[in-house]
Design a protein around this motif. Structure first.
Motif, mmCIF file in Angstrom:
data_model
loop_
_atom_site.group_PDB
_atom_site.id
_atom_site.type_symbol
_atom_site.label_atom_id
_atom_site.label_comp_id
_atom_site.label_asym_id
_atom_site.label_seq_id
_atom_site.Cartn_x
_atom_site.Cartn_y
_atom_site.Cartn_z
ATOM 1 N N PHE A 269 0.432 -35.155 32.041
ATOM 2 C CA PHE A 269 -1.023 -34.370 31.893
ATOM 3 C C PHE A 269 -1.941 -35.043 31.882
ATOM 4 O O PHE A 269 -3.137 -34.670 31.347
ATOM 5 N N SER A 270 -1.708 -36.723 31.338
ATOM 6 C CA SER A 270 -2.494 -37.442 30.802
ATOM 7 C C SER A 270 -3.384 -36.779 29.798
ATOM 8 O O SER A 270 -4.776 -36.582 29.711
ATOM 9 N N PRO A 271 -2.804 -36.079 28.518
ATOM 10 C CA PRO A 271 -3.148 -35.429 27.747
ATOM 11 C C PRO A 271 -3.824 -36.042 26.509
ATOM 12 O O PRO A 271 -3.956 -37.730 26.742
ATOM 13 N N THR A 272 -5.209 -35.005 25.988
ATOM 14 C CA THR A 272 -5.707 -36.071 25.652
ATOM 15 C C THR A 272 -5.367 -35.574 23.512
ATOM 16 O O THR A 272 -6.074 -36.047 23.084
ATOM 17 N N VAL A 273 -4.751 -34.986 23.798
ATOM 18 C CA VAL A 273 -3.685 -34.509 22.196
ATOM 19 C C VAL A 273 -2.256 -34.459 22.969
ATOM 20 O O VAL A 273 -2.476 -33.991 23.443
ATOM 21 N N LEU A 274 -1.766 -35.270 22.180
ATOM 22 C CA LEU A 274 -0.386 -34.652 22.323
ATOM 23 C C LEU A 274 0.684 -35.483 21.194
ATOM 24 O O LEU A 274 0.549 -36.414 20.844
ATOM 25 N N GLU A 275 1.086 -34.369 20.502
ATOM 26 C CA GLU A 275 1.945 -34.399 19.144
ATOM 27 C C GLU A 275 3.459 -34.009 19.680
ATOM 28 O O GLU A 275 3.433 -32.822 20.203
ATOM 29 N N VAL A 276 4.747 -34.358 19.108
ATOM 30 C CA VAL A 276 5.785 -34.183 19.227
ATOM 31 C C VAL A 276 6.456 -34.405 18.529
ATOM 32 O O VAL A 276 6.577 -34.974 18.085
ATOM 33 N N ILE A 277 6.883 -32.865 17.655
ATOM 34 C CA ILE A 277 7.306 -32.910 16.861
ATOM 35 C C ILE A 277 8.665 -32.267 16.651
ATOM 36 O O ILE A 277 9.201 -31.267 16.431
ATOM 37 N N ASN A 278 9.578 -32.849 15.523
ATOM 38 C CA ASN A 278 11.183 -32.557 15.716
ATOM 39 C C ASN A 278 11.332 -31.664 14.259
ATOM 40 O O ASN A 278 10.719 -31.935 12.986
ATOM 41 N N GLU A 279 11.095 -30.068 14.488
ATOM 42 C CA GLU A 279 11.426 -29.513 13.002
ATOM 43 C C GLU A 279 13.198 -29.140 13.162
ATOM 44 O O GLU A 279 13.394 -28.343 12.749
ATOM 45 N N SER A 280 14.032 -29.706 14.274
ATOM 46 C CA SER A 280 15.315 -29.367 13.517
ATOM 47 C C SER A 280 16.074 -29.428 11.900
ATOM 48 O O SER A 280 17.045 -28.655 12.386
ATOM 49 N N ALA A 281 14.892 -30.194 11.204
ATOM 50 C CA ALA A 281 15.320 -30.309 9.788
ATOM 51 C C ALA A 281 15.139 -29.125 9.653
ATOM 52 O O ALA A 281 16.453 -28.196 8.250
ATOM 53 N N GLN A 282 14.423 -27.888 9.862
ATOM 54 C CA GLN A 282 13.648 -27.057 8.896
ATOM 55 C C GLN A 282 14.769 -25.869 9.996
ATOM 56 O O GLN A 282 15.087 -24.655 9.415
ATOM 57 N N HIS A 283 15.706 -26.226 11.017
ATOM 58 C CA HIS A 283 16.663 -25.543 11.001
ATOM 59 C C HIS A 283 17.798 -25.827 11.428
ATOM 60 O O HIS A 283 19.437 -24.582 11.769
ATOM 61 N N ALA A 284 18.404 -26.737 10.841
ATOM 62 C CA ALA A 284 19.969 -26.832 10.131
ATOM 63 C C ALA A 284 20.857 -25.608 9.519
ATOM 64 O O ALA A 284 20.347 -24.344 8.918
ATOM 65 N N GLN B 280 -6.061 -30.746 32.776
ATOM 66 C CA GLN B 280 -5.321 -29.967 33.327
ATOM 67 C C GLN B 280 -4.623 -28.878 33.377
ATOM 68 O O GLN B 280 -3.953 -27.895 34.572
ATOM 69 N N PHE B 281 -5.012 -28.618 32.753
ATOM 70 C CA PHE B 281 -4.597 -27.057 32.456
ATOM 71 C C PHE B 281 -5.700 -25.773 32.620
ATOM 72 O O PHE B 281 -5.270 -25.049 32.413
#
Length: 83
Positions: free
Chosen positions: A14-29, A50-51
């Motif tokens: 998507f040639s993103p201008t912003v891209l953050e991938v955050i692991n939230e798994s610890a919040q759901h342990a 593109q969106f």
């Protein structure tokens, strides 16, 4: 390759201008869907020109398609924030 890196690589289409991938798994342990891997719950924050002409549903479908069944099949929850 860790899932986070795989997600970033897949979404580069998507040639993103912003891209953050955050692991939230610890919040759901210990909750439903926690498989103990530490990589079950994710949040994506993305912005891409593109969106611009897509509906909210079309954007989410495009992201799921880009990630593909392999990545989607290995995670329990995916929150998507499109800027």
């Amino acid at each position: 390759m860790a899932i986070q890196a795989e997600i970033c690589t897949a979404l580069a289409v998507f040639s993103p201008t912003v891209l953050e991938v955050i692991n939230e798994s610890a919040q759901h342990a210990g909750h439903a869907g926690d498989d103990g891997s530490g990589e079950s719950h994710w949040r994506i924050m993305i912005a891409s020109a593109q969106f611009d002409d897509m509906s909210r549903i079309a954007r989410h479908r495009a992201i799921h398609a880009a990630l593909g069944p392999d990545i989607i099949g290995r995670i329990h929850a995916l929150a998507i924030d499109i800027k």
